[in-house]
Design a protein around this motif. Structure first.
Motif, PDB file in Angstrom:
ATOM      1  N   ARG A 101      -6.661  13.048   0.828  1.00 56.11           N
ATOM      2  CA  ARG A 101      -7.489  14.358   0.600  1.00 56.11           C
ATOM      3  C   ARG A 101      -7.170  15.653   0.251  1.00 56.11           C
ATOM      4  NH1 ARG A 101     -11.290  12.071   5.122  1.00 56.11           N
ATOM      5  NH2 ARG A 101     -13.121  10.901   4.311  1.00 56.11           N
ATOM      6  N   GLU A 102      -6.066  15.794   0.887  1.00 60.04           N
ATOM      7  CA  GLU A 102      -4.874  16.765   0.589  1.00 60.04           C
ATOM      8  C   GLU A 102      -4.003  16.716  -1.347  1.00 60.04           C
ATOM      9  OE1 GLU A 102      -5.776  19.899   1.823  1.00 60.04           O
ATOM     10  OE2 GLU A 102      -6.693  19.352   3.638  1.00 60.04           O
ATOM     11  N   ALA A 103      -3.432  15.585  -1.163  1.00 59.12           N
ATOM     12  CA  ALA A 103      -2.928  15.698  -2.086  1.00 59.12           C
ATOM     13  C   ALA A 103      -4.165  15.182  -3.621  1.00 59.12           C
ATOM     14  CB  ALA A 103      -2.387  14.059  -2.313  1.00 59.12           C
ATOM     15  N   ILE A 104      -5.030  15.293  -3.601  1.00 57.66           N
ATOM     16  CA  ILE A 104      -5.713  15.075  -4.277  1.00 57.66           C
ATOM     17  C   ILE A 104      -6.288  16.319  -4.948  1.00 57.66           C
ATOM     18  CG2 ILE A 104      -8.127  14.284  -5.412  1.00 57.66           C
ATOM     19  CD1 ILE A 104      -7.853  11.812  -3.540  1.00 57.66           C
ATOM     20  N   GLY A 105      -6.529  17.206  -3.700  1.00 57.97           N
ATOM     21  CA  GLY A 105      -6.681  18.848  -4.291  1.00 57.97           C
ATOM     22  C   GLY A 105      -5.375  19.125  -4.380  1.00 57.97           C
ATOM     23  N   GLY A 106      -3.938  18.444  -4.287  1.00 55.24           N
ATOM     24  CA  GLY A 106      -3.510  19.999  -4.674  1.00 55.24           C
ATOM     25  C   GLY A 106      -2.655  19.335  -6.047  1.00 55.24           C
ATOM     26  N   GLY A 107      -3.321  18.266  -6.454  1.00 59.48           N
ATOM     27  CA  GLY A 107      -3.286  17.929  -8.029  1.00 59.48           C
ATOM     28  C   GLY A 107      -2.392  16.740  -8.588  1.00 59.48           C
ATOM     29  N   VAL A 108      -1.544  16.357  -6.669  1.00 56.05           N
ATOM     30  CA  VAL A 108      -0.505  15.082  -7.127  1.00 56.05           C
ATOM     31  C   VAL A 108      -0.901  14.398  -7.331  1.00 56.05           C
ATOM     32  CG1 VAL A 108      -0.052  13.546  -5.503  1.00 56.05           C
ATOM     33  CG2 VAL A 108      -0.082  15.849  -4.775  1.00 56.05           C
ATOM     34  N   ARG A 109      -0.162  13.201  -8.993  1.00 47.44           N
ATOM     35  CA  ARG A 109      -0.426  12.751  -9.879  1.00 47.44           C
ATOM     36  C   ARG A 109      -0.349  11.600  -9.128  1.00 47.44           C
ATOM     37  NH1 ARG A 109       3.226   8.889 -11.973  1.00 47.44           N
ATOM     38  NH2 ARG A 109       5.097  10.355 -10.824  1.00 47.44           N
ATOM     39  N   ARG A 110       0.385  10.735  -8.240  1.00 44.77           N
ATOM     40  CA  ARG A 110       0.689   9.511  -7.638  1.00 44.77           C
ATOM     41  C   ARG A 110       0.440   9.466  -5.811  1.00 44.77           C
ATOM     42  NH1 ARG A 110       3.405   6.083 -10.742  1.00 44.77           N
ATOM     43  NH2 ARG A 110       1.338   5.572 -12.208  1.00 44.77           N
ATOM     44  N   PHE A 111      -0.482   8.720  -5.280  1.00 41.65           N
ATOM     45  CA  PHE A 111       0.167   8.723  -3.683  1.00 41.65           C
ATOM     46  C   PHE A 111      -0.075   7.209  -3.862  1.00 41.65           C
ATOM     47  CE2 PHE A 111      -1.994   7.336  -0.002  1.00 41.65           C
ATOM     48  CZ  PHE A 111      -1.898   8.923   0.695  1.00 41.65           C
ATOM     49  N   VAL A 112       1.564   6.992  -2.797  1.00 41.71           N
ATOM     50  CA  VAL A 112       1.973   5.604  -2.722  1.00 41.71           C
ATOM     51  C   VAL A 112       1.418   5.505  -1.372  1.00 41.71           C
ATOM     52  CG1 VAL A 112       3.680   4.234  -2.594  1.00 41.71           C
ATOM     53  CG2 VAL A 112       3.305   5.455  -4.153  1.00 41.71           C
ATOM     54  N   PHE A 113       1.125   3.742  -1.013  1.00 40.56           N
ATOM     55  CA  PHE A 113       0.390   3.523   0.507  1.00 40.56           C
ATOM     56  C   PHE A 113       0.979   2.599   0.589  1.00 40.56           C
ATOM     57  CE2 PHE A 113      -2.796   1.426   3.544  1.00 40.56           C
ATOM     58  CZ  PHE A 113      -2.448   2.488   4.402  1.00 40.56           C
ATOM     59  N   VAL A 114       2.468   2.636   1.758  1.00 40.51           N
ATOM     60  CA  VAL A 114       3.013   1.437   2.183  1.00 40.51           C
ATOM     61  C   VAL A 114       1.611   0.731   3.128  1.00 40.51           C
ATOM     62  CG1 VAL A 114       4.647   0.924   3.277  1.00 40.51           C
ATOM     63  CG2 VAL A 114       4.736   2.468   1.822  1.00 40.51           C
ATOM     64  N   SER A 115       1.405  -0.680   3.100  1.00 41.85           N
ATOM     65  CA  SER A 115       0.554  -1.228   4.044  1.00 41.85           C
ATOM     66  C   SER A 115       1.529  -1.867   4.854  1.00 41.85           C
ATOM     67  CB  SER A 115      -0.198  -1.726   3.044  1.00 41.85           C
ATOM     68  OG  SER A 115      -0.965  -2.524   4.082  1.00 41.85           O
ATOM     69  N   THR A 116       1.107  -2.843   4.851  1.00 44.33           N
ATOM     70  CA  THR A 116       1.690  -4.174   5.363  1.00 44.33           C
ATOM     71  C   THR A 116       1.202  -5.721   4.669  1.00 44.33           C
ATOM     72  OG1 THR A 116       1.960  -5.969   7.170  1.00 44.33           O
ATOM     73  CG2 THR A 116       0.074  -4.741   7.345  1.00 44.33           C
ATOM     74  N   ILE A 117       1.951  -6.664   4.432  1.00 40.27           N
ATOM     75  CA  ILE A 117       1.905  -8.370   4.653  1.00 40.27           C
ATOM     76  C   ILE A 117       0.983  -8.290   5.218  1.00 40.27           C
ATOM     77  CG2 ILE A 117       3.379  -9.367   4.968  1.00 40.27           C
ATOM     78  CD1 ILE A 117       2.026  -9.874   1.565  1.00 40.27           C
ATOM     79  N   GLY A 118       0.707  -8.507   6.768  1.00 44.08           N
ATOM     80  CA  GLY A 118      -0.084  -8.775   7.042  1.00 44.08           C
ATOM     81  C   GLY A 118      -1.918  -8.928   6.868  1.00 44.08           C
ATOM     82  N   VAL A 119      -1.309  -7.825   6.119  1.00 42.01           N
ATOM     83  CA  VAL A 119      -3.221  -7.929   5.811  1.00 42.01           C
ATOM     84  C   VAL A 119      -3.950  -9.282   4.938  1.00 42.01           C
ATOM     85  CG1 VAL A 119      -3.215  -5.257   5.308  1.00 42.01           C
ATOM     86  CG2 VAL A 119      -3.285  -6.297   3.286  1.00 42.01           C
ATOM     87  N   HIS A 120      -2.627  -9.917   4.567  1.00 40.91           N
ATOM     88  CA  HIS A 120      -3.450 -11.196   3.707  1.00 40.91           C
ATOM     89  C   HIS A 120      -3.100 -12.293   5.385  1.00 40.91           C
ATOM     90  CE1 HIS A 120      -3.464  -9.843   0.042  1.00 40.91           C
ATOM     91  NE2 HIS A 120      -2.318  -9.373   0.052  1.00 40.91           N
ATOM     92  N   GLY A 121      -2.578 -11.815   6.516  1.00 40.05           N
ATOM     93  CA  GLY A 121      -2.213 -13.252   6.858  1.00 40.05           C
ATOM     94  C   GLY A 121      -0.173 -13.348   7.900  1.00 40.05           C
ATOM     95  N   THR A 122      -0.480 -13.798   8.580  1.00 35.24           N
ATOM     96  CA  THR A 122       1.152 -14.080   9.306  1.00 35.24           C
ATOM     97  C   THR A 122       1.263 -14.874   8.853  1.00 35.24           C
ATOM     98  OG1 THR A 122       0.199 -14.932  11.363  1.00 35.24           O
ATOM     99  CG2 THR A 122       0.317 -12.332  10.884  1.00 35.24           C
ATOM    100  N   VAL A 123       0.709 -16.387   8.181  1.00 34.15           N
ATOM    101  CA  VAL A 123       1.043 -17.661   8.211  1.00 34.15           C
ATOM    102  C   VAL A 123       0.632 -17.930   6.793  1.00 34.15           C
ATOM    103  CG1 VAL A 123       1.006 -20.001   9.239  1.00 34.15           C
ATOM    104  CG2 VAL A 123       1.480 -18.538  10.884  1.00 34.15           C
ATOM    105  N   THR A 124       1.481 -18.949   5.704  1.00 32.52           N
ATOM    106  CA  THR A 124       1.006 -19.575   4.745  1.00 32.52           C
ATOM    107  C   THR A 124       1.209 -20.533   5.271  1.00 32.52           C
ATOM    108  OG1 THR A 124       3.226 -19.464   3.810  1.00 32.52           O
ATOM    109  CG2 THR A 124       1.585 -17.702   3.093  1.00 32.52           C
TER     110      THR A 124
END
Length: 319
Positions: A101-124
């Motif tokens: 929210r602060e980034a958007i309010g400050g006019g930041v062009r791009r916000f890169v959020f580093v998540s995890t492959i674990g959102v898809h699970g841990t086994v294929t």
């Protein structure tokens, strides 16, 4: 192209390497972290602060072009109360939304959020994970990261000038890696025989240098905005490959005992270590073609060779 980039988690394993790369490329870099910043590379304007409570507006106002949000709570960090889902939500959802929210309010062009492959699970099971794979977070940490993705996506959809990029890496490996890879590296440096002689699973990792280069691409590339990416080295390796390569680099013999994985599954289940079995003996394959094709990213093409090099560098770092 010169940018002003704010990196959270700047004192961490990935953050330090990313800040060094950005400074070397001529960018203005602001680093944020909880510690005093003794490990932050020279040339970084570093601010020790608590993202949960400290005022972020002045730091984000004006000409910050991109935020790369690495900070967060991983497994095993903090007290026991922080290991519950609400503890992870506080660190990984609430803080991320506050910063965004602060980034958007400050006019930041791009916000890169580093998540995890674990959102898809841990086994294929024969099908590698892509950006279109179903979501199956199986731990409080992964659940919190997925919830943050959902809420951040909604927030940025309402912004006319700021873009969100989501990056989902698997295990990141390097000489000073924390967590599971750090433990595996120390184990490889021992003379203890390990039960991986018949372990032929297929896993994709991502090298520290590969992840850093991809995050840099997310800053510059016009096609990165509004996208989600899974990122990994090009080839799969087994746990047997990983340990054998590290030991080769360290200068130790393989000493890998041929224990059937089904036996290890039973032993670890009795010990209450089912997730450890998944991590060491099961598949986790990742297809990074979107990252390579859309952003012209070049991941590591020889994980085995890179792991052996890390083993050699590990020995040098211990001298």
């Amino acid at each position: 192209m010169r940018n002003k980039v704010l990196v959270t988690g700047a004192t961490g394993f990935v953050g330090r390497a990313l800040c060094a790369r950005l400074v070397a490329s001529g960018n203005d870099v602001i680093g944020v972290g909880r510690s005093e910043g003794l490990m932050v590379p020279s040339g970084v304007a570093y601010y020790p602060m608590e993202l949960e409570v400290d005022d972020l507006r002045e730091m984000l106002s004006g000409d910050v072009d991109c935020v790369i949000h690495l900070a967060g709570q991983a497994h095993g960090k903090g007290g026991s109360e922080r290991q519950e889902l609400n503890g992870f939500r506080c660190a990984n959802v609430d803080v991320s939304l506050r910063l965004a929210r602060e980034a958007i309010g400050g006019g930041v062009r791009r916000f890169v959020f580093v998540s995890t492959i674990g959102v898809h699970g841990t086994v294929t099971h024969g099908e590698p994970i892509t950006e279109d794979s179903p979501f199956n977070p199986g731990s409080p940490y992964a659940v919190s990261k997925r919830e943050a993705e959902i809420k951040l996506t909604k927030l940025f959809e309402e912004s006319a000038s700021s873009e969100l990029t989501i990056v989902r890496p698997p295990l990141v490996y390097g000489v000073s890696a924390p967590g599971n890879f750090g433990r595996l590296l120390r184990l490889a440096d021992s003379s203890v025989p390990l039960p991986f002689g018949w372990c032929s699973n297929r896993r994709n990792l991502v090298s520290l240098a590969g992840l850093v280069s991809f995050l840099v691409a997310c800053i510059y590339h016009p096609q990165a905005g509004g996208q989600s990416f899974v990122v990994a080295d090009s080839i799969t390796v087994s746990t047997q490959d990983i340990v054998a390569s590290l030991r080769a680099g360290i200068g130790r013999s393989r000493r890998l005992v041929p224990v059937p994985p089904v036996v290890m599954a039973a032993i670890l289940r009795l010990l209450g270590k089912r997730e450890m079995y998944n991590q060491l003996f099961c598949d986790l394959e990742i297809d990074s073609r979107k990252a390579k094709n859309l952003l012209d990213w070049m991941p590591c093409e020889n994980t085995v060779e890179e792991l052996e090099t890390i083993g050699k560098r590990y020995v040098d770092s211990c001298i």
